[in-house]
Design an enzyme around this catalytic site. Structure first.
Site, PDB file in Angstrom:
ATOM      1  N   HIS A  20      28.795  52.559  26.479  1.00 33.86           N
ATOM      2  CA  HIS A  20      29.548  53.278  26.025  1.00 33.86           C
ATOM      3  C   HIS A  20      29.723  54.156  24.962  1.00 33.86           C
ATOM      4  CE1 HIS A  20      31.483  49.127  24.084  1.00 33.86           C
ATOM      5  NE2 HIS A  20      31.971  50.056  23.712  1.00 33.86           N
TER       6      HIS A  20
HETATM    7  C1  T46 Z   1      31.483  48.298  20.642  1.00 29.36           C
HETATM    8  C2  T46 Z   1      30.594  47.103  20.957  1.00 29.36           C
HETATM    9  C3  T46 Z   1      29.638  47.103  20.191  1.00 29.36           C
HETATM   10  C4  T46 Z   1      39.752  44.032  22.024  1.00 29.36           C
HETATM   11  O1  T46 Z   1      41.184  43.523  22.443  1.00 29.36           O
HETATM   12  N1  T46 Z   1      39.765  44.471  20.503  1.00 29.36           N
HETATM   13  C5  T46 Z   1      38.723  44.695  20.377  1.00 29.36           C
HETATM   14  O2  T46 Z   1      39.087  44.372  18.197  1.00 29.36           O
HETATM   15  C6  T46 Z   1      37.837  44.519  20.945  1.00 29.36           C
HETATM   16  C7  T46 Z   1      35.864  45.397  20.395  1.00 29.36           C
HETATM   17  C8  T46 Z   1      38.029  44.399  22.302  1.00 29.36           C
HETATM   18  N2  T46 Z   1      38.775  43.983  22.541  1.00 29.36           N
HETATM   19  C9  T46 Z   1      39.167  43.522  23.861  1.00 29.36           C
HETATM   20  C10 T46 Z   1      38.810  44.701  24.704  1.00 29.36           C
HETATM   21  C11 T46 Z   1      38.225  43.850  26.070  1.00 29.36           C
HETATM   22  O3  T46 Z   1      38.996  43.707  26.737  1.00 29.36           O
HETATM   23  O4  T46 Z   1      37.892  43.106  24.481  1.00 29.36           O
HETATM   24  C12 T46 Z   1      37.073  42.710  25.377  1.00 29.36           C
HETATM   25  C13 T46 Z   1      35.620  42.837  25.194  1.00 29.36           C
HETATM   26  O5  T46 Z   1      35.396  43.980  24.990  1.00 29.36           O
HETATM   27  P1  T46 Z   1      34.218  44.998  25.516  1.00 29.36           P
HETATM   28  O6  T46 Z   1      34.458  44.996  27.177  1.00 29.36           O
HETATM   29  O7  T46 Z   1      34.519  46.629  25.024  1.00 29.36           O
HETATM   30  O8  T46 Z   1      33.139  44.185  24.460  1.00 29.36           O
HETATM   31  P2  T46 Z   1      31.542  45.478  24.829  1.00 29.36           P
HETATM   32  O9  T46 Z   1      30.496  44.601  23.804  1.00 29.36           O
HETATM   33  O10 T46 Z   1      30.809  45.929  25.526  1.00 29.36           O
HETATM   34  O11 T46 Z   1      31.393  46.406  23.761  1.00 29.36           O
HETATM   35  C14 T46 Z   1      32.085  45.926  21.784  1.00 29.36           C
HETATM   36  C15 T46 Z   1      33.257  46.574  21.799  1.00 29.36           C
HETATM   37  O12 T46 Z   1      34.918  46.300  22.373  1.00 29.36           O
HETATM   38  C16 T46 Z   1      32.914  48.328  21.169  1.00 29.36           C
HETATM   39  O13 T46 Z   1      33.885  48.990  20.379  1.00 29.36           O
HETATM   40  O14 T46 Z   1      31.323  49.103  19.693  1.00 29.36           O
HETATM   41  O15 T46 Z   1      30.941  46.213  20.970  1.00 29.36           O
END
Ligand code: T46
Length: 136
Positions: A49
């Site tokens: 993303h």
């Molecule tokens: C990024 C990369 C480097 C929250 O509720 N609060 C938070 O502060 C974050 C970061 C995530 N979440 C929730 C949203 C999703 O339901 O945690 C779940 C997993 O997030 P995501 O699928 O976006 O995880 P990554 O590892 O793909 O991405 C993360 C960060 O979300 C993103 O901002 O830049 O790490």
């Protein structure tokens, strides 16, 4: 994208071990509003993303990780394998984390609180928005 997104962090080493510090608006060009850490399942790729406005610094505090950055025109690849090395994730840069080693921990410092509407998770939408912003 900046010439290099890598940020060398200050480390303080003595017989007791190592301490690495990150200062808001000094080691990172933004005020830190949020920190989160990722304990990935081995080899599971994450990210895929971009953020519209969020600025972030990613540090692999344990283990190693390969990160792909892509601003819609240029794609680059970076290895994070030291706890004193940060990688800037700028707005409108598609990022992917691959090859996360067993037991690795990714610490991320962010410029704003969590806001799902700041994410662009669809690759086609990202390419269109990046091109429009760049006037392509
Ligand atoms: C990024 C990369 C480097 C929250 O509720 N609060 C938070 O502060 C974050 C970061 C995530 N979440 C929730 C949203 C999703 O339901 O945690 C779940 C997993 O997030 P995501 O699928 O976006 O995880 P990554 O590892 O793909 O991405 C993360 C960060 O979300 C993103 O901002 O830049 O790490």
């Amino acid at each position: 994208m900046a010439a290099t997104p890598l940020v060398q962090l200050a480390k303080h080493e003595d017989s007791r071990g190592r301490l690495v510090s990150v200062e808001s608006l000094r080691d990172v060009p933004f005020a830190i509003a949020r920190a989160y850490y990722i304990l990935p399942a081995e080899s599971a790729a994450r990210g895929f993303h971009a953020h519209r406005t969020l600025e972030q610094l990613m540090i692999c505090v344990s283990g190693s990780c390969r990160v792909i950055l892509d601003d819609g025109e240029t794609r680059s690849e970076w290895l994070l394998d030291r706890p004193d090395l940060g990688l800037m994730l700028e707005p409108m840069v598609w990022h992917e984390m691959h090859d996360l080693s067993e037991g690795s921990i990714l610490l991320v410092l962010a410029s704003a609180r969590y806001d799902e509407s700041d994410y662009i998770r669809d690759r086609g939408e990202f390419v269109r928005e990046a091109a429009a912003r760049a006037g392509r």
